[in-house]
Each structure stands twice: as C-alpha cells, then as structure tokens.
Design a protein around this motif. Sequence first.
Motif, PDB file in Angstrom:
ATOM      1  N   LEU A   3       0.824  -1.205   0.000  1.00  0.00           N
ATOM      2  CA  LEU A   3       0.000   0.000   0.000  1.00  0.00           C
ATOM      3  C   LEU A   3       0.864   1.262   0.000  1.00  0.00           C
ATOM      4  O   LEU A   3       0.603   2.211  -0.748  1.00  0.00           O
ATOM      5  N   GLU A   4       1.908   1.272   0.834  1.00  0.00           N
ATOM      6  CA  GLU A   4       2.761   2.465   0.905  1.00  0.00           C
ATOM      7  C   GLU A   4       3.543   2.668  -0.385  1.00  0.00           C
ATOM      8  O   GLU A   4       3.735   3.815  -0.826  1.00  0.00           O
ATOM      9  N   ALA A   5       3.983   1.575  -1.016  1.00  0.00           N
ATOM     10  CA  ALA A   5       4.711   1.709  -2.287  1.00  0.00           C
ATOM     11  C   ALA A   5       3.815   2.303  -3.376  1.00  0.00           C
ATOM     12  O   ALA A   5       4.302   2.960  -4.296  1.00  0.00           O
ATOM     13  N   ALA A   6       2.507   2.068  -3.243  1.00  0.00           N
ATOM     14  CA  ALA A   6       1.561   2.602  -4.226  1.00  0.00           C
ATOM     15  C   ALA A   6       1.075   4.002  -3.846  1.00  0.00           C
ATOM     16  O   ALA A   6       0.207   4.566  -4.528  1.00  0.00           O
ATOM     17  N   GLY A  51       4.450   9.226   2.627  1.00  0.00           N
ATOM     18  CA  GLY A  51       5.843   8.796   2.636  1.00  0.00           C
ATOM     19  C   GLY A  51       6.121   7.634   3.556  1.00  0.00           C
ATOM     20  O   GLY A  51       7.237   7.141   3.619  1.00  0.00           O
ATOM     21  N   GLY A  52       5.109   7.171   4.282  1.00  0.00           N
ATOM     22  CA  GLY A  52       5.293   6.008   5.159  1.00  0.00           C
ATOM     23  C   GLY A  52       4.818   6.271   6.568  1.00  0.00           C
ATOM     24  O   GLY A  52       5.039   7.351   7.120  1.00  0.00           O
ATOM     25  N   GLY A  53       4.161   5.278   7.175  1.00  0.00           N
ATOM     26  CA  GLY A  53       3.605   5.431   8.513  1.00  0.00           C
ATOM     27  C   GLY A  53       4.678   5.497   9.586  1.00  0.00           C
ATOM     28  O   GLY A  53       5.818   5.082   9.380  1.00  0.00           O
TER      29      GLY A  53
END
Length: 430
Positions: free
Chosen positions: A52-55, A80-82
């Motif tokens: 999900l984060e890469a997308a 940019g990421g959790g």
Amino acid sequence: MTLHPKGFDLSLGRIRALLEKLGNPQDRLPPVIHIAGTNGKGSATAFSRALLEAAGYTVHVHTSPHLVNWNERYRLGAPGGGKLVSDDVLADAIQRVEAANAGQQITVFEILTAVAFVLFAEHPADAVIMEVGLGGRLDATNVIAEPAVSLIMPISVDHQAYLGDTVELIAAEKAGIIKKDCPVVIGFQPFDAARDVLVSTAERLGCPVSIYGQDFIAYEEHGRMVFQNGEGLIDLPLPRLPGRHQMGNAAAAIEAIEAAGFTISEKAIEKALTVVDWPARMQHLTHGALVDLAPEASEIWLDGGHNPGAGVVIAEVLGDLEERRSRPLFMITGMINTKDPVGYFEAFAGMARHVFTVPIPSHDAGIPNDELAAAAERAGLSAEPVHSVANALKLLRDTWPADEIPPRILIGGSLYLAGEVLRDNGTPPR
C-alpha cells in the motif's frame, strides 16, 4: 475481580460495550484488511503495508504483541510512510479508553484494541491493516462489520486451550473473521482440512473467495518470484524477507490488497518486495551489544516463531542458507508454557549441533530452562540450560576453536524472548 482479569478471556461482549461508550470508532475506519492465521499473519501484515505504501496510500497498522515498546502495536499512516504512534498521543488515547471503561471488568488486550480503533478513527488514512490477536471469532478485533477483505494465513495447531485441538476446530475459529458478502483471500494452507473449513464458510456467507493454489500462486523461477492470478502473470524480485515460504505470504498479501479494491502497479509491487521489513522474523542481526558477545564473524538470526509449524518453516530457511554456505548451527531457545516445545525442536533434529535453553525473564509463564533442555533432548537434540542469551553467546565465544568456521546461531522460540534480545542488543523496531 480485578480490572484486567486474565490475559486471554475470549469474548466480544466487553469490547462492544466499551466501544459503544466511545462512539463506536470501529465503524468510522478507512477500508480494513483483517488478517488471521497461526503462522504468517505478521509477514502478511508487513507485505500489505509495504504494498500500500509503495503505491502511495497512507495506512494504519495494528499488530500484537509488541517486541520492545508498546508503541509498536500502532503505526499511524502518513505520506511517505507510517510512523509508530508517539508516546503522548498513545498515552492520551489509553487514558480516554480507560476512563470510558470506568473500572468495568475487561482484559488488557481489549483495552489496547479499543485504543487502536480510537487512534485509527481519529487520524485520516486510506487503509487499515488489523492483525488478529488470538483466534478470530471471539478476538477483540472482530467487531469490524464489513472488512474490505478478510485474509487468512496458514493454520496449524497452536493455542489449543483456547481454540481447540484439531486444525478443523482452529480453522473454524479463524474463519470467524469472514463476514457476509465481504471478499475473502485464503493463503497457503498446509492442511486440506483447514482449507476446506475456510472455503465452506466463505461460500456459505456468499463471499467472493480467492484460494492459494487455485486462484493465485507464487513460485520461484530463475532466482525471481513469479506471481500468477486471474489477471495474469507478473515477474518479480524475490521478497526481502528470507525463506521460500515468504513467496506465499507475499502472494496472499498482493491478492488481498487487490481484492480489497486497491490499485497497485507492477512497479509498486516490485518496490514493496524489496523494502518490506518485519522485525524478529528471520531477522539477521549484524551489529549490537549482544552480537558483539558471539564468536567473531558469527551469523546470527532472530525469529519469534514458537510452534511446530513455525519450526518447520524456520528449519527450511536455515537449510537453504546451509546450501549457500555451510556453518555449524547452534540454537538459543526460550519458550512459554502454552507451546509445544518438543514439536518445535523436532524440526531441527539432525540440523542443530547444540541447543542452549534460556529463561524468559519478562514473562511469568516461561518454561524453566532445564525443562526446555529436556524437551529438546526428547526431540533428539543435544541441549543444556544456561542463564541468558548473553551467557550462551559468551560460552560459544570462549570455547570456539580458532580453526573452525564461525557458527550460525538461531535465537528464538518466543516473541517475548525476541523482544528482550532486540532491547538488550540496542536494536528495537522503529
């Protein structure tokens, strides 16, 4: 009766009553990927987050138990990421949940799960990944009425006192997270009986269902991972997490994210497989205070797997490492008394030269190290009890012959032990 009567007391009545007082935050969440399973659910959670984060999506993540710090249970989505929840935000949420509970009988896990729902409802994100704590049907996370997808990972026998003593009974408990008409993805199942229970439940509830080995699959070809489903075939890099089993875990996550309605490009999938991270699951420890105590140039692996199914998978990973570079294998193992130590150790018979068994100071249900050594010996291994992981590593260092290749060391048997190791090594999860 104390506020928190037991560690495990499976029921939904208490948490439903508490969430009602909090305004039912579980009904105000972004789309939820709900993940259950005996083994692999943590890895599936990690892959789902990475995908999900890469997308470009923002994603909240709930996992348990934590390894070192309570904050690890709650990752809040951000561009940019959790990031793990901050101390002050977490403390405020816990305080409000405790106040709403008003001294009613409840378990610690139920309080912590309510905190997850409060945090995730109050902070915007595109998705929530919710990992089940224990079982499924009566787990405190199972108040989500309409998950975007229910993902069920490999099922084997564990937690028999709570879930039943056959894979069919355990599968029926895990199948409790399947909700009417909501998509279901069934990951690789080592037991046909478990898969049959999951499939029949999904079909009875009218769910779109996707089954590993039938509707999607992953396999290695020319040092790459091939993922195939009804949409076609994708050639991908091997997952960053070591072990052949991680291809199946990655495949289940890819299928689940797509079933949940998210669009993930092939480029994003490639990126996710190369950056995915999951502490204490065949984690290669390369530096730190404990690493410095081992024989020089030792290869040290940390894994919190603690049941016979996990033992088989870990032994397979170590076998693959052995093919690439032969080293004598030593184990440093601690376990809690709800586990099957002989079943776990049997996976390593003929592989491990020696086992050091250690207590788990942070848990009052740890198996005494002398009893654990006896269990290892019943599984056909050479074993001795020692006081600590540090003690075992120093023993190896002080007796290691200068002319022998440095050892491969597996530290494991418990996520509680893994947490202590990461803390003492100075390398906690970030």
